[in-house]
Design an enzyme around this catalytic site. Structure first.
Site, PDB file in Angstrom:
ATOM      1  N   SER A   1      88.501 -38.180  45.718  1.00 43.07           N
ATOM      2  CA  SER A   1      87.729 -37.105  45.102  1.00 43.07           C
ATOM      3  C   SER A   1      86.290 -37.551  45.019  1.00 43.07           C
ATOM      4  O   SER A   1      85.987 -38.749  45.114  1.00 43.07           O
ATOM      5  CB  SER A   1      88.274 -36.837  43.687  1.00 43.07           C
ATOM      6  OG  SER A   1      87.395 -36.051  42.922  1.00 43.07           O
TER       7      SER A   1
ATOM      8  N   TYR B   1      91.511 -39.734  35.271  1.00 40.83           N
ATOM      9  CA  TYR B   1      91.365 -39.273  36.650  1.00 40.83           C
ATOM     10  C   TYR B   1      90.270 -40.059  37.368  1.00 40.83           C
ATOM     11  O   TYR B   1      90.472 -40.555  38.493  1.00 40.83           O
ATOM     12  CB  TYR B   1      91.043 -37.784  36.653  1.00 40.83           C
ATOM     13  CG  TYR B   1      91.070 -37.120  38.002  1.00 40.83           C
ATOM     14  CD1 TYR B   1      92.240 -36.539  38.489  1.00 40.83           C
ATOM     15  CD2 TYR B   1      89.931 -37.037  38.798  1.00 40.83           C
ATOM     16  CE1 TYR B   1      92.277 -35.913  39.722  1.00 40.83           C
ATOM     17  CE2 TYR B   1      89.954 -36.425  40.035  1.00 40.83           C
ATOM     18  CZ  TYR B   1      91.130 -35.858  40.486  1.00 40.83           C
ATOM     19  OH  TYR B   1      91.158 -35.246  41.721  1.00 40.83           O
TER      20      TYR B   1
END
Length: 274
Positions: free
Chosen positions: A156, A169
Site C-alpha cells: 500500500s 495497518y
C-alpha cells in the site's frame, strides 16, 4: 488445496492437481504457470486472479470466503482454496507448488493508538506480515527447484507513508516491504523475484468500510472523507480501480519482469511524490 494430505516430508499439498491441458488459458505469457492469490474472493485479489488467468496462468483463489472463492475460481477456470489464514499453525506445515504467489489478504481497523485493541493489532500483523512470511516459506522450495518464481506482495502507499489512526495497518505494511526485500535478495540467485505493489485507495469493500469508519470517527459525511481526508495527498483525485492493480501484478509475474526485484511500485495518483 480444496483438500490436502501429508507427504513423506511432512508438508501439505493439494490432493487435486490442476489438469495439464484444461487449466486456465492455453495461451498467453503466463501459460503453464501456477499462481496462488490470497484474499482472492473479492476486490484487488479477485482482479489479480482474473488478470493472471487472462494471461494464461492457472490460478488458485485462496480465501476464507469459500463461496466467493468458488465463484471467482469457476469464472476463471481455476481452483478455490477455502482457508483461514489466521490459523498460522497449519501454515507452518504447508508445502506449496506455485510459480506465482500473490500475498494480498488484508484487513483494516481505524482507531487512535490509545484506543487500539491489542487483539486487533496482533490480528492485523498476523494476517498481513506473518502469513506472507509463512506462505513464502512454503512456496520458495518449489520455486527454487524450478529456477523460477514470482512473489508479489500487495502492499500500500501506507507501506511507504503513514496516516493517523492506522497504527497496525501502517506498521504491518512497512514490515511487509522489508520482508519483500529480504526475499528478493535471497531469491535472486534462484530465479525468484519479490516485489511490492503500492496502491493508494482502491475501490474495494475494505476501502468502503474505511470511508464509513473515518466518517464516524470524524463526524463528517462519507463524501467529505474522500475529499478532505483520503484524496488530499493525491494529484489524481479518484480511487484506484482493482483492475489497474491486477494489470501491474500480472506484469510483475511475467518473464519480462525478470530483472525487477526488491522494488515497490506505487500506484497512488502521486501521493508518494510529495
Amino acid at each position: 488445496m480444496p483438500s490436502a494430505h501429508r507427504n513423506d516430508d511432512g508438508g501439505l499439498r493439494p490432493t487435486e492437481e490442476p489438469p495439464s491441458s484444461d487449466s486456465g488459458s492455453n495461451a498467453g505469457p503466463l501459460a503453464g504457470r501456477r499462481a496462488i492469490v490470497t484474499g482472492g474472493a473479492s476486490g484487488i485479489g479477485a482482479a489479480c486472479a482474473r488478470e493472471l488467468a487472462a494471461q494464461g496462468a492457472y490460478v488458485v483463489v485462496a480465501d476464507r470466503d469459500a463461496e466467493g472463492a468458488g465463484v471467482v475460481a469457476k469464472e476463471i477456470k481455476g481452483e478455490a482454496w477455502a482457508v483461514d489464514l489466521l490459523d498460522t499453525a497449519a501454515l507452518e506445515e504447508l508445502s506449496l507448488d506455485a510459480d506465482i504467489l500473490v500475498n494480498n489478504a488484508g484487513i483494516q481497523v481505524v482507531q487512535p493508538i490509545e484506543q487500539f485493541d491489542p487483539a486487533d493489532f496482533r490480528r492485523i500483523h498476523t494476517l498481513m506480515l506473518e502469513v506472507p512470511f509463512l506462505l513464502m516459506r512454503a512456496a520458495l522450495p518449489s520455486m527454487y527447484a524450478k529456477g523460477f518464481g514470482r512473489i508479489i506482495n500487495v502492499s500500500s502507499v501506507h507501506g511507504l507513508r503513514a496516516s493517523p489512526f492506522k497504527a497496525a495497518y501502517v506498521s504491518a505494511k512497512h514490515g511487509l516491504e522489508g520482508l519483500s526485500k529480504v526475499a528478493a535478495l535471497e531469491g535472486g540467485p534462484h530465479g525468484v523475484t519479490s516485489n511490492c505493489v503500492n496502491p493508494g485507495y482502491v475501490r474495494t469493500p475494505l476501502v468502503e468500510n474505511q470511508i464509513a469508519d473515518q466518517a464516524r470517527l470524524h463526524g463528517i459525511s462519507e463524501d467529505e472523507v474522500l475529499e478532505r481526508i483520503m484524496l488530499t495527498e493525491s494529484a489524481v483525485k479518484r480511487l484506484v480501480e482493482p483492475a489497474e492493480v491486477g494489470s501491474l501484478v500480472a506484469w510483475l509475474a511475467s518473464d519480462q519482469a525478470g530483472m525487477v526485484t526488491g522494488a515497490s511500485y506505487t500506484m497512488d495518483g502521486g501521493w508518494s511524490a510529495r
